[in-house]
Design a protein around this motif. Structure first.
Motif, mmCIF file in Angstrom:
data_model
loop_
_atom_site.group_PDB
_atom_site.id
_atom_site.type_symbol
_atom_site.label_atom_id
_atom_site.label_comp_id
_atom_site.label_asym_id
_atom_site.label_seq_id
_atom_site.Cartn_x
_atom_site.Cartn_y
_atom_site.Cartn_z
ATOM 1 N N MET A 1 46.505 33.782 42.783
ATOM 2 C CA MET A 1 45.931 32.520 42.308
ATOM 3 C C MET A 1 44.758 32.809 41.378
ATOM 4 O O MET A 1 43.932 33.673 41.649
ATOM 5 C CB MET A 1 45.452 31.661 43.494
ATOM 6 N N LYS A 2 44.671 32.024 40.296
ATOM 7 C CA LYS A 2 43.568 32.166 39.347
ATOM 8 C C LYS A 2 42.741 30.883 39.320
ATOM 9 O O LYS A 2 43.283 29.781 39.330
ATOM 10 C CB LYS A 2 44.093 32.428 37.936
ATOM 11 N N MET A 3 41.409 31.045 39.312
ATOM 12 C CA MET A 3 40.493 29.921 39.130
ATOM 13 C C MET A 3 39.602 30.223 37.935
ATOM 14 O O MET A 3 39.182 31.367 37.739
ATOM 15 C CB MET A 3 39.615 29.705 40.366
ATOM 16 N N GLY A 4 39.313 29.190 37.159
ATOM 17 C CA GLY A 4 38.460 29.373 35.994
ATOM 18 C C GLY A 4 36.998 29.103 36.298
ATOM 19 O O GLY A 4 36.657 28.318 37.183
ATOM 20 N N ILE A 5 36.141 29.781 35.557
ATOM 21 C CA ILE A 5 34.698 29.506 35.564
ATOM 22 C C ILE A 5 34.332 29.248 34.107
ATOM 23 O O ILE A 5 34.291 30.172 33.289
ATOM 24 C CB ILE A 5 33.879 30.680 36.129
ATOM 25 N N ARG A 19 32.100 36.203 43.005
ATOM 26 C CA ARG A 19 32.088 36.993 44.246
ATOM 27 C C ARG A 19 32.885 36.298 45.347
ATOM 28 O O ARG A 19 33.711 36.923 46.034
ATOM 29 C CB ARG A 19 30.635 37.199 44.698
ATOM 30 N N ALA A 20 32.637 34.989 45.508
ATOM 31 C CA ALA A 20 33.306 34.254 46.578
ATOM 32 C C ALA A 20 34.812 34.146 46.319
ATOM 33 O O ALA A 20 35.611 34.191 47.255
ATOM 34 C CB ALA A 20 32.685 32.865 46.716
ATOM 35 N N MET A 21 35.202 34.003 45.081
ATOM 36 C CA MET A 21 36.633 33.948 44.753
ATOM 37 C C MET A 21 37.322 35.258 45.093
ATOM 38 O O MET A 21 38.389 35.270 45.731
ATOM 39 C CB MET A 21 36.813 33.635 43.254
ATOM 40 N N ILE A 22 36.731 36.345 44.683
ATOM 41 C CA ILE A 22 37.323 37.662 44.952
ATOM 42 C C ILE A 22 37.458 37.888 46.456
ATOM 43 O O ILE A 22 38.472 38.406 46.944
ATOM 44 C CB ILE A 22 36.486 38.779 44.294
ATOM 45 N N PRO A 28 39.097 35.386 39.529
ATOM 46 C CA PRO A 28 38.236 34.548 38.684
ATOM 47 C C PRO A 28 38.474 34.848 37.204
ATOM 48 O O PRO A 28 38.567 36.006 36.806
ATOM 49 C CB PRO A 28 36.821 34.959 39.102
ATOM 50 N N ILE A 29 38.587 33.798 36.410
ATOM 51 C CA ILE A 29 38.773 33.937 34.967
ATOM 52 C C ILE A 29 37.615 33.224 34.265
ATOM 53 O O ILE A 29 37.459 32.013 34.383
ATOM 54 C CB ILE A 29 40.113 33.325 34.495
ATOM 55 N N LEU A 56 45.764 28.378 35.290
ATOM 56 C CA LEU A 56 44.711 28.266 36.300
ATOM 57 C C LEU A 56 45.025 27.149 37.283
ATOM 58 O O LEU A 56 45.594 26.117 36.919
ATOM 59 C CB LEU A 56 43.361 27.980 35.627
ATOM 60 N N LYS A 57 44.640 27.349 38.544
ATOM 61 C CA LYS A 57 44.791 26.292 39.549
ATOM 62 C C LYS A 57 43.741 25.194 39.368
ATOM 63 O O LYS A 57 43.969 24.028 39.691
ATOM 64 C CB LYS A 57 44.680 26.881 40.954
ATOM 65 N N CYS A 58 42.571 25.607 38.896
ATOM 66 C CA CYS A 58 41.474 24.679 38.651
ATOM 67 C C CYS A 58 40.408 25.438 37.880
ATOM 68 O O CYS A 58 40.551 26.648 37.651
ATOM 69 C CB CYS A 58 40.891 24.123 39.956
ATOM 70 N N ALA A 59 39.338 24.746 37.503
ATOM 71 C CA ALA A 59 38.237 25.427 36.821
ATOM 72 C C ALA A 59 36.915 24.752 37.167
ATOM 73 O O ALA A 59 36.834 23.519 37.231
ATOM 74 C CB ALA A 59 38.452 25.435 35.315
#
Length: 289
Positions: A1-5, A19-22, A28-29, A56-59
């Motif tokens: 799963m990928k989430m954007g920042i 950090r929390a995503m990993i 994290p992207i 991405l699942k969300c950002a």
């Protein structure tokens, strides 16, 4: 799963999100708003370098950089048709514009200070006299930048301040100054995720501007029913998934001063008993994707 920042720069918050995503096996992207290309009339919609934003699942929306670049915000609105943004664009607009925030607080009967908004310098002068001790704020902005307190100013000084403010910002947002009944300079930042106030802090200063970025100090604040009720109502009124709600103590209870749609929780994390970043990502995983 990928989430954007989505952020033009890395800072403490973006690194915490990463950090929390990993930790939760999420990739994290980072997406720089200035590097997004959007497409219409084609099979592709958005690209960021070689990354397809549609994957991405969300950002998480953190820092758009040049806030006067309306294209960047319009791109977010386009992206939002396809993936959830945290926070949503409508919520960011509501919280980022003090006039919109005040309207929504008023419509929803949420306690907040007396506030006058006008472009007319004569009306601004009249109301600054009526309110006496009051604060002049830009409609857009945060971290206590650009705000002016008009207490104990003579008429000529007020006129000069209002003239300069008009040239710079165009619109007067005039709010009564709330004196703390404990005779100290402090306010409360409550951090709301969904319908839960996960943590709160006092921001204490020797100056009337209590923002952490203006040398305010974080102190732990125990949650009360009044803090929880007001903070959740204010966050929901502005249409945010999560938000930082600023509250002022007064002789007749708490009043909402501002709602922040991209709040920092660096200072709050030092006095909080919970991991705010992980709480936020867990909420998104369980409720939004």
């Amino acid at each position: 799963m990928k989430m954007g920042i989505i952020s033009e720069e890395k800072d403490w918050i973006t690194c915490e999100l990463e950090r929390a995503m990993i930790k939760k096996d999420i990739t994290p992207i980072y997406i720089k708003p200035s590097k997004i290309a959007s497409f219409t009339g084609m099979d592709i919609k958005f690209k960021h370098n070689k990354e397809n934003i549609m994957d991405l699942k969300c950002a998480f929306v953190r820092n758009l950089g040049n806030v006067s670049n309306y294209y960047r915000f319009d791109v977010l609105k386009y992206i939002e048709y396809y993936i959830p943004l945290i926070n949503p664009t409508e919520g960011l607009e509501n919280a980022g514009n003090k006039y919109r925030t005040s309207i929504l607080l008023n419509i929803n009967n949420i306690s907040h200070p007396k506030t006058v908004i006008t472009e007319d310098i004569d009306k601004a002068l009249i109301w600054s006299e009526k309110l006496n001790d009051c604060v002049l704020k830009p409609l857009f902005g945060n971290q206590g930048k650009g705000i002016v307190r008009l207490n104990n100013k003579n008429l000529i000084s007020k006129i000069n301040i209002l003239n300069e403010f008009k040239k710079k910002y165009g619109v007067f947002y005039i709010q009564e100054f709330i004196n703390n009944p404990n005779n100290i300079y402090r306010d409360i930042r409550a951090f709301v995720i969904g319908d839960e106030v996960v943590s709160a802090m006092y921001r204490v200063s020797d100056n009337w501007i209590t923002n952490i970025h203006q040398n305010g100090k974080a102190e732990k604040c125990e949650l009360t029913d009044e803090i929880i009720e007001l903070a959740v109502k204010a966050k929901n009124a502005t249409g945010l998934v999560y938000g930082g709600v600023d509250l002022m103590e007064s002789s007749d209870g708490l009043k909402v001063i501002e709602v922040n749609g991209a709040p920092s929780w660096e200072g709050l994390s030092r006095v909080s008993d919970v991991n705010i970043t992980e709480k936020l990502i867990d909420y998104v995983l369980n409720n939004l994707i």
